[in-house]
Design a protein around this motif. Structure first.
Motif, PDB file in Angstrom:
ATOM      1  N   LEU A 126       0.835  -1.201   0.000  1.00 53.35           N
ATOM      2  CA  LEU A 126       0.000   0.000   0.000  1.00 53.35           C
ATOM      3  C   LEU A 126       0.872   1.255   0.000  1.00 53.35           C
ATOM      4  N   GLU A 127       1.918   1.260   0.817  1.00 58.54           N
ATOM      5  CA  GLU A 127       2.793   2.430   0.852  1.00 58.54           C
ATOM      6  C   GLU A 127       3.501   2.631  -0.480  1.00 58.54           C
ATOM      7  N   ALA A 128       3.920   1.531  -1.108  1.00 56.63           N
ATOM      8  CA  ALA A 128       4.587   1.650  -2.407  1.00 56.63           C
ATOM      9  C   ALA A 128       3.655   2.259  -3.446  1.00 56.63           C
ATOM     10  N   LEU A 129       2.399   1.819  -3.464  1.00 59.31           N
ATOM     11  CA  LEU A 129       1.451   2.343  -4.451  1.00 59.31           C
ATOM     12  C   LEU A 129       0.967   3.739  -4.073  1.00 59.31           C
ATOM     13  N   TRP A 130       0.989   4.072  -2.795  1.00 61.37           N
ATOM     14  CA  TRP A 130       0.667   5.441  -2.371  1.00 61.37           C
ATOM     15  C   TRP A 130       1.722   6.415  -2.910  1.00 61.37           C
ATOM     16  N   ILE A 131       2.983   6.033  -2.815  1.00 60.60           N
ATOM     17  CA  ILE A 131       4.059   6.853  -3.395  1.00 60.60           C
ATOM     18  C   ILE A 131       3.911   6.905  -4.910  1.00 60.60           C
ATOM     19  N   ALA A 132       3.540   5.776  -5.519  1.00 58.28           N
ATOM     20  CA  ALA A 132       3.331   5.755  -6.978  1.00 58.28           C
ATOM     21  C   ALA A 132       2.275   6.772  -7.387  1.00 58.28           C
ATOM     22  N   LYS A 133       1.212   6.870  -6.592  1.00 54.37           N
ATOM     23  CA  LYS A 133       0.162   7.838  -6.906  1.00 54.37           C
ATOM     24  C   LYS A 133       0.654   9.268  -6.724  1.00 54.37           C
ATOM     25  N   LYS A 134       1.458   9.501  -5.699  1.00 51.60           N
ATOM     26  CA  LYS A 134       2.006  10.836  -5.487  1.00 51.60           C
ATOM     27  C   LYS A 134       2.870  11.283  -6.663  1.00 51.60           C
ATOM     28  N   LEU A 135       3.612  10.351  -7.237  1.00 48.56           N
ATOM     29  CA  LEU A 135       4.517  10.671  -8.342  1.00 48.56           C
ATOM     30  C   LEU A 135       3.808  10.696  -9.687  1.00 48.56           C
ATOM     31  N   HIS A 136       2.805   9.837  -9.858  1.00 48.33           N
ATOM     32  CA  HIS A 136       2.053   9.763 -11.128  1.00 48.33           C
ATOM     33  C   HIS A 136       0.558   9.721 -10.806  1.00 48.33           C
ATOM     34  N   PRO A 137       0.005  10.851 -10.349  1.00 46.47           N
ATOM     35  CA  PRO A 137      -1.381  10.845  -9.840  1.00 46.47           C
ATOM     36  C   PRO A 137      -2.453  10.466 -10.853  1.00 46.47           C
ATOM     37  N   LYS A 138      -2.184  10.625 -12.114  1.00 46.95           N
ATOM     38  CA  LYS A 138      -3.219  10.368 -13.118  1.00 46.95           C
ATOM     39  C   LYS A 138      -2.921   9.139 -13.968  1.00 46.95           C
ATOM     40  N   THR A 150      -4.141  -8.404  -3.678  1.00 44.76           N
ATOM     41  CA  THR A 150      -4.169  -7.187  -2.868  1.00 44.76           C
ATOM     42  C   THR A 150      -3.850  -5.939  -3.682  1.00 44.76           C
ATOM     43  N   HIS A 151      -3.093  -6.077  -4.776  1.00 44.42           N
ATOM     44  CA  HIS A 151      -2.732  -4.894  -5.566  1.00 44.42           C
ATOM     45  C   HIS A 151      -3.953  -4.231  -6.188  1.00 44.42           C
ATOM     46  N   GLU A 152      -4.864  -5.034  -6.674  1.00 44.59           N
ATOM     47  CA  GLU A 152      -6.082  -4.469  -7.252  1.00 44.59           C
ATOM     48  C   GLU A 152      -6.922  -3.800  -6.171  1.00 44.59           C
ATOM     49  N   ARG A 153      -7.002  -4.417  -5.016  1.00 42.60           N
ATOM     50  CA  ARG A 153      -7.784  -3.842  -3.912  1.00 42.60           C
ATOM     51  C   ARG A 153      -7.154  -2.543  -3.418  1.00 42.60           C
ATOM     52  N   ILE A 154      -5.830  -2.531  -3.276  1.00 43.98           N
ATOM     53  CA  ILE A 154      -5.136  -1.327  -2.827  1.00 43.98           C
ATOM     54  C   ILE A 154      -5.321  -0.202  -3.835  1.00 43.98           C
ATOM     55  N   SER A 155      -5.184  -0.524  -5.116  1.00 40.84           N
ATOM     56  CA  SER A 155      -5.355   0.488  -6.159  1.00 40.84           C
ATOM     57  C   SER A 155      -6.745   1.100  -6.096  1.00 40.84           C
ATOM     58  N   ALA A 157      -8.633   1.291  -3.409  1.00 38.77           N
ATOM     59  CA  ALA A 157      -8.701   2.113  -2.200  1.00 38.77           C
ATOM     60  C   ALA A 157      -8.008   3.458  -2.386  1.00 38.77           C
ATOM     61  N   LEU A 158      -6.937   3.482  -3.182  1.00 39.32           N
ATOM     62  CA  LEU A 158      -6.181   4.709  -3.421  1.00 39.32           C
ATOM     63  C   LEU A 158      -6.728   5.528  -4.585  1.00 39.32           C
ATOM     64  N   GLY A 159      -7.721   4.980  -5.291  1.00 43.24           N
ATOM     65  CA  GLY A 159      -8.255   5.689  -6.452  1.00 43.24           C
ATOM     66  C   GLY A 159      -7.341   5.626  -7.662  1.00 43.24           C
ATOM     67  N   LEU A 160      -6.558   4.568  -7.751  1.00 43.26           N
ATOM     68  CA  LEU A 160      -5.656   4.371  -8.882  1.00 43.26           C
ATOM     69  C   LEU A 160      -6.290   3.421  -9.895  1.00 43.26           C
ATOM     70  N   GLY A 161      -6.137   3.728 -11.167  1.00 43.79           N
ATOM     71  CA  GLY A 161      -6.551   2.777 -12.185  1.00 43.79           C
ATOM     72  C   GLY A 161      -5.660   1.552 -12.144  1.00 43.79           C
ATOM     73  N   PHE A 162      -6.247   0.383 -12.357  1.00 41.55           N
ATOM     74  CA  PHE A 162      -5.478  -0.858 -12.276  1.00 41.55           C
ATOM     75  C   PHE A 162      -5.832  -1.742 -13.458  1.00 41.55           C
ATOM     76  N   LYS A 163      -4.826  -2.388 -14.017  1.00 41.36           N
ATOM     77  CA  LYS A 163      -5.032  -3.280 -15.163  1.00 41.36           C
ATOM     78  C   LYS A 163      -4.231  -4.558 -14.955  1.00 41.36           C
ATOM     79  N   LYS A 164      -4.893  -5.702 -15.128  1.00 39.75           N
ATOM     80  CA  LYS A 164      -4.192  -6.981 -15.096  1.00 39.75           C
ATOM     81  C   LYS A 164      -3.569  -7.254 -16.452  1.00 39.75           C
ATOM     82  N   ILE A 165      -2.298  -7.653 -16.438  1.00 38.85           N
ATOM     83  CA  ILE A 165      -1.590  -8.047 -17.653  1.00 38.85           C
ATOM     84  C   ILE A 165      -1.600  -9.573 -17.712  1.00 38.85           C
ATOM     85  N   SER A 166      -1.952 -10.109 -18.841  1.00 36.98           N
ATOM     86  CA  SER A 166      -2.010 -11.564 -18.960  1.00 36.98           C
ATOM     87  C   SER A 166      -0.635 -12.177 -18.751  1.00 36.98           C
TER      88      SER A 166
END
Length: 462
Positions: A126-138, A150-155, A157-166
């Motif tokens: 969560l902290e790693a993706l929180w920093i990711a959002k701070k650096l690339h908010p959009k 958990t990555h999809e759930r965290i994204s 929660a943080l309002g980040l777009g998330f995409k699964k790569i096959s």
């Protein structure tokens, strides 16, 4: 596991710790020890309703017993019960935390870093993706379809777009599919998994790093399960390349409460660039006054954190340092050897089919049958029958493409697109020695599952 002699060591250290505060006026809380013992009697009987996580017969989930020194250090620390949020509440253990996190960072080739312990891998990610959002908010976050859920759930929660790569047929992120997403220009962070929890597969970090010369994105590595394998000398060539490139990434998560032999919960987040600490900056009206030195709460989203976790980890790393070829890495290599041997046994068994050769220490296999649904049912049956023999495995659903090299995707075998496979985590050094007994009992459970199927369907040939 239940070594009573450990308690004599703890007793000596509790007495010694108490003497360190002998300059204080005598103080003692009166407690009814008979009532305490009665409650503990009840608790010990309730704790018996557990799987034997510490025993080599347990191969199910990623549960590894704490090292004895971790148990003792954690218990000793509870007599002080420090809080590593600030130096006010965890002066000694904050120093220990900084030291042991620095050693973990050094394992990945980082001499400069910003990092701290967390309650587990989920909060660390969560902290790693929180920093990711701070650096690339959009911008979006992408990860392999086999990355931890958990990555999809965290994204979210943080309002980040998330995409699964096959993933490809080897169970790792498909590089061509990743490139297609990077070409959109709105991917800010690629999560690379070094050790998926379902299959133990390792994404091709070296190939993903090469893409940074063409596209602008951060790399976050989730190695909560697999990170410590960077110390192993018996990995495959492809897997080794991924770990050898860890020092190039932007952030790393590793869980000492998995292969680091620590009590739950103990995760760790590290950033290569310490300047991201500016995003954590906040004011606290009643802490951070006791020292001008860095308080760990100033670089953490979590506030209260157990100082006992830092003490246990520090003590473990003092006893068995994180060095290639030392006892810690040899123990990991032993688990890997056990996994390879178990894979060879599965591969040679007439009734079973391995999903893939293990990259770390997880083995997946199915029981041969006439279609995927039937194989899934056999996995469930063998899982239950193994448990009756005190062999505790796990089950996992996998896409049919992971078996494409063995069963073509257009085969009539595939009446469904997923299959339930049996799964074994050979995390304990003892698994290597106990493997013959484990294999015999697993084999018996599989035979019984097949016999039960045949008795229900006399005309069914397997």
């Amino acid at each position: 596991m239940f070594k009573i002699e450990e308690l004599s060591i703890l007793k000596k250290q509790v007495i010694a710790l108490g003497e360190c505060f002998s300059d204080l006026p005598f103080y003692e809380e009166k407690q009814d020890m008979a009532r305490i013992e009665a409650v503990l009697d009840e608790l010990s009987s309730k704790l018996a309703d557990n799987y034997p996580y510490y025993h080599p017969f347990y191969l199910g989930q990623m549960l590894k017993p704490p090292h004895p020194i971790a148990r003792l250090a954690y218990s000793l620390c509870l007599y002080i019960n420090p809080n590593n949020h600030a130096l006010d509440g965890g002066r000694a253990t904050s120093v220990l935390e900084k030291a042991c996190v620095a050693e973990i960072a050094g394992m990945f080739g980082w001499s400069v870093h910003l990092g701290h312990l967390t309650s587990g891998g989920t909060f660390a990610n969560l902290e790693a993706l929180w920093i990711a959002k701070k650096l690339h908010p959009k911008k979006r976050v992408v990860a392999s379809e086999l990355a931890h859920y958990t990555h999809e759930r965290i994204s979210d929660a943080l309002g980040l777009g998330f995409k699964k790569i096959s993933c490809n047929t080897s169970g790792v992120m498909d590089i061509e599919a990743l490139v297609q997403q990077l070409q959109t220009g709105d991917v800010g962070t690629v999560i690379v998994t070094l050790g998926t929890t379902a299959c133990g597969t390792v994404d091709a970090l070296d190939e993903i790093i090469e893409l940074k010369s063409q596209y602008d994105f951060r790399i976050h590595v989730d190695s909560a399960y697999g990170g410590y394998f960077s110390l192993c000398r018996n990995l495959g060539e492809k897997t080794s390349r991924a770990f050898e490139n860890l020092h190039f990434v932007d952030s790393i998560v590793v869980d000492p409460h998995k292969h680091g032999m620590q009590p739950y919960g103990c995760g760790c987040i590290m950033f290569k660039d310490p300047s991201v600490g500016a995003f954590y900056k906040h004011d606290s009206p009643y802490t951070y006054f006791s020292s001008d030195e860095l308080h760990l709460g100033e670089i953490s989203l979590e506030c209260s954190r157990a100082g006992a976790s830092a003490a246990a980890l520090w003590a473990t790393q003092q006893l068995i340092p994180l060095k290639v070829g030392a006892d810690f890495s040899v123990a990991l290599e032993s688990g890997r050897e056990a996994a390879l041997a178990f894979f060879a046994w599965v591969n040679g068994n007439e009734h079973t089919l391995p999903v893939m050769e293990p990259e770390l220490d997880i083995v997946l296999w199915i029981i041969k049958s006439d279609n995927a649904s039937s194989s899934s049912a056999l996995s469930q049956s063998a899982f239950e029958k193994a448990a009756k023999r005190n062999i505790h495995l796990a089950l996992t659903r996998i896409p049919k493409k992971l078996l494409a090299d063995k069963i073509p995707s257009d085969s009539t075998y595939w009446d469904v697109d997923e299959i339930v496979s049996l799964r074994a985590c050979l995390m304990k050094p003892s698994h290597k020695e106990w493997l013959p007994r484990i294999q015999a009992l697993v084999g018996d459970a599989i035979e019984e599952a097949l016999d039960a199927k045949s008795s229900c369907n006399p005309d069914d040939a397997t």
